[in-house]
Motif scaffolding. Structure first.
Motif, PDB file in Angstrom:
ATOM      1  N   ASP A 184       0.833  -1.209   0.000  1.00  0.00           N
ATOM      2  CA  ASP A 184       0.000   0.000   0.000  1.00  0.00           C
ATOM      3  C   ASP A 184       0.869   1.262   0.000  1.00  0.00           C
ATOM      4  O   ASP A 184       0.539   2.258  -0.671  1.00  0.00           O
ATOM      5  N   LEU A 185       1.971   1.218   0.744  1.00  0.00           N
ATOM      6  CA  LEU A 185       2.842   2.383   0.823  1.00  0.00           C
ATOM      7  C   LEU A 185       3.539   2.648  -0.518  1.00  0.00           C
ATOM      8  O   LEU A 185       3.707   3.805  -0.919  1.00  0.00           O
ATOM      9  N   VAL A 186       3.915   1.582  -1.219  1.00  0.00           N
ATOM     10  CA  VAL A 186       4.485   1.751  -2.551  1.00  0.00           C
ATOM     11  C   VAL A 186       3.469   2.421  -3.473  1.00  0.00           C
ATOM     12  O   VAL A 186       3.803   3.345  -4.232  1.00  0.00           O
ATOM     13  N   ASP A 187       2.224   1.985  -3.410  1.00  0.00           N
ATOM     14  CA  ASP A 187       1.168   2.611  -4.220  1.00  0.00           C
ATOM     15  C   ASP A 187       1.006   4.085  -3.858  1.00  0.00           C
ATOM     16  O   ASP A 187       0.810   4.940  -4.730  1.00  0.00           O
ATOM     17  N   PHE A 188       1.066   4.383  -2.561  1.00  0.00           N
ATOM     18  CA  PHE A 188       0.948   5.765  -2.093  1.00  0.00           C
ATOM     19  C   PHE A 188       2.060   6.627  -2.696  1.00  0.00           C
ATOM     20  O   PHE A 188       1.808   7.729  -3.196  1.00  0.00           O
ATOM     21  N   MET A 189       3.304   6.110  -2.675  1.00  0.00           N
ATOM     22  CA  MET A 189       4.434   6.873  -3.187  1.00  0.00           C
ATOM     23  C   MET A 189       4.352   7.039  -4.707  1.00  0.00           C
ATOM     24  O   MET A 189       4.671   8.102  -5.242  1.00  0.00           O
ATOM     25  N   ILE A 190       3.931   6.004  -5.408  1.00  0.00           N
ATOM     26  CA  ILE A 190       3.806   6.112  -6.869  1.00  0.00           C
ATOM     27  C   ILE A 190       2.739   7.141  -7.230  1.00  0.00           C
ATOM     28  O   ILE A 190       2.934   7.970  -8.132  1.00  0.00           O
ATOM     29  N   ASP A 191       1.596   7.096  -6.524  1.00  0.00           N
ATOM     30  CA  ASP A 191       0.550   8.092  -6.777  1.00  0.00           C
ATOM     31  C   ASP A 191       1.066   9.508  -6.488  1.00  0.00           C
ATOM     32  O   ASP A 191       0.735  10.463  -7.218  1.00  0.00           O
TER      33      ASP A 191
END
Length: 477
Positions: free
Chosen positions: A12-19
């Motif tokens: 989820d944190l990777v998705d947050f950073m990519i967004d």
């Protein structure tokens, strides 16, 4: 947090950073908060009981993000670039996950050995002579990763001081070390980074800050005049800090003039190329290295302009044994069977503990290749030239620096107060972000290409913001 929770939240944190990276251009470059804003939003004491990950991330979105200055924003043009790329982030993630403390070869052999190898790679990429590289036949040199250029400048000044005092004690074995130290004097230009002055303060040595020429470069004649003057006063000149790519305006000291002076008077020459040194991976920029053969140490910051996440400052010396002499302590609990054959990087700096920082540098170089990194830097230099032309073509503005890299210094023709108002107006708009410097007695605005995927569209946008503000200011004036 158990392993399955970690697996989920990490994704989820990777998705947050990519967004965040994808949508960063939609944000204002700088925050609008006032000093002390966070103290009002976070409890005074730590929670007694565990809180959920969801609650923590809600606070990141609602409390932390409003206070972020977005260094990765397309319209961030202040200071210098901050290194960040997906390969580097993955290297950092792996480094933290492995939790290695690489203070010695025995503490984790791969950590020590990869650092030496990748620093040789990088040294060759920027054109350093063999004397700086660890594995070249006959070389006593080698590279190491420090936390920052400030640390590099401090640690080499410390080593130079030790060697100077050692040499003086050979001539006068009864002399008090404090007396000898009081006679030492180091040199840098007025455009050198403030960390040189701080290093001299910590090392308790005099620092002579020398005037530059009209292009803000330290010249050999200026240095020699100062050295002769100080020797007549009984001082012992011992250290010179030269710069390739000053923070103020990107100027480059004349290494080929300073080097022979340092050799003549037995002074340690250190070259701080924290920003500009990254451009040396492009062969057409290596004329700035003329005179490098006289240097005892050299550093660049891949975290500034080579897409590597902070912290990662690469430093090389030509004589690792002379460099380490003042830093070696060897308690029994750190002794190991292979220390006669292997490097122990704990002797190359102040901290004992050392992270596996070479991973992110290794990942980045391999993922982009030398050509990919050259293309990235050449694009920034090309765009700086585009901005430079806009300044030159507008009669209301003056260009104030020689544009070597991605930094352009300019000002409105008029008073310092007028230029202060211009920069304040631009930054308060939140459309772009720049900072000022002082060149001579003039207040000058710095425009730096920082965005990793910058294009002429971003340059045109910035120039439009600048000229609109200038027109409004001049009409009001």
């Amino acid at each position: 947090m158990d392993v399955e929770e970690y697996r989920k939240h990490a994704k989820d944190l990777v998705d947050f950073m990519i967004d965040y990276h994808i949508n960063i251009g939609q944000r204002r470059v700088t925050p609008t908060v006032e000093p002390g804003y966070l103290r009002q939003l976070i409890p005074e004491s730590a929670p007694e009981d565990a809180e959920t990950w969801e609650k923590i991330m809600d606070d990141v979105r609602n409390i932390i993000m409003p206070g972020v200055t977005h260094w990765l924003h397309p319209h961030f043009h202040a200071f210098f670039p901050i290194g960040c790329s997906y390969p580097s982030l993955l290297g950092e993630f792996l480094s933290d996950g492995l939790a290695i403390n690489g203070f010695s070869w025995a503490a984790s052999p791969c950590c020590t050995e990869l650092e030496g190898i990748v620093l040789d790679w990088l040294g060759e990429m920027i054109g350093l002579p063999d004397q700086f590289l660890l594995t070249k036949p006959g070389s006593k040199g080698g590279g190491v990763i420090q936390s920052s250029a400030s640390e590099c400048n401090f640690i080499v000044l410390l080593a130079a001081r030790h060697n100077a005092i050692k040499a003086m004690k050979r001539n006068d074995p009864t002399a008090e070390e404090g007396t000898l130290m009081s006679s030492l004097v180091a040199y840098c230009s007025s455009e050198a980074h403030s960390c040189v002055e701080k290093a001299a303060m910590i090392c308790l040595v005099k620092l002579s800050i020398l005037k530059t020429d009209e292009k803000y470069r330290l010249r050999g004649s200026t240095l020699e005049e100062a050295v002769k003057r100080d020797k007549k006063k009984g001082y012992r000149p011992f250290f010179v800090a030269a710069t390739i790519g000053t923070t103020s305006c990107g100027s480059c000291d004349k290494i080929d003039e300073l080097g022979p002076i340092c050799e003549k008077y037995d002074m340690w020459l250190h070259i701080d190329a924290a920003y500009g040194g990254n451009a040396l991976i492009c062969p057409e920029m290596r004329h700035l290295l003329n005179g490098i053969e006289y240097a005892a140490s050299f550093n660049i910051n891949p975290t500034k302009w080579m897409l590597v996440c902070y912290d990662c400052s690469a430093m090389w010396v030509t004589d690792r044994f002379r460099f380490m002499e003042c830093l070696v302590v060897n308690p029994l609990y750190l002794v190991h069977d292979h220390q006669q054959l292997a490097l122990d990087y704990r002797h190359w700096g102040i901290p004992l503990s050392r992270r596996f920082r070479s991973l992110k540098l290794w990942f980045t170089i391999r993922s982009y290749g030398v050509r990919g990194l050259q293309q990235y830097i050449r694009n920034h230099i090309r765009l700086a030239k585009v901005f430079e032309r806009k300044v030159l073509d507008d009669p209301r503005f003056d260009l104030k620096n020689e544009v070597h890299f991605g930094l352009v210094c300019f000002r409105l023709k008029g008073s310092n107060k007028l230029n202060e108002k211009l920069l304040d107006m631009i930054n308060k708009s939140g459309e772009i972000y720049m900072v000022a410097t002082s060149l001579g007695r003039e207040y000058v605005i710095r425009y730096c290409i920082c965005y990793f995927d910058a294009s002429e569209q971003h340059v045109n946008y910035a120039w439009d913001v600048i000229t609109r503000a200038a027109s409004k200011l001049l009409v009001n004036k």
